[in-house]
Design a protein around this motif. Structure first.
Motif, PDB file in Angstrom:
ATOM      1  N   ARG A 161       0.842  -1.187   0.000  1.00 35.47           N
ATOM      2  CA  ARG A 161       0.000   0.000   0.000  1.00 35.47           C
ATOM      3  C   ARG A 161       0.882   1.243   0.000  1.00 35.47           C
ATOM      4  N   LEU A 162       0.722   2.050  -1.020  1.00 39.58           N
ATOM      5  CA  LEU A 162       1.498   3.276  -1.169  1.00 39.58           C
ATOM      6  C   LEU A 162       0.576   4.478  -1.078  1.00 39.58           C
ATOM      7  N   THR A 163       1.131   5.594  -0.640  1.00 42.07           N
ATOM      8  CA  THR A 163       0.374   6.837  -0.690  1.00 42.07           C
ATOM      9  C   THR A 163       0.268   7.259  -2.151  1.00 42.07           C
TER      10      THR A 163
END
Length: 65
Positions: free
Chosen positions: A6-8
């Motif tokens: 999960r990345l911003t």
């Protein structure tokens, strides 16, 4: 092994831009970065220990007494 990462939004965009710039997939760029981080970590740790020993030698000496 499969994994979700999960990345911003900004991290995802930076990864996408880097992959596009290099003509590679986002997955390939991320895997290369992880491999580089893991392989260089021991060297960075030794460098950090040396730096603390050098820069804080006087403090470490006082604390050892």
């Amino acid at each position: 092994m499969a994994m979700n990462l999960r990345l911003t939004d900004s991290e995802s965009e930076a990864l996408r831009a880097k992959a596009e710039q290099e003509g590679r997939s986002m997955q390939e760029v991320a895997r290369t970065a992880i491999a580089q981080y893991v392989s260089e970590r021991p060297q960075r740790l030794l460098h950090a220990i040396h730096r603390v020993r050098t820069e804080d030698a006087e403090l470490l000496e006082r604390l050892s007494k």
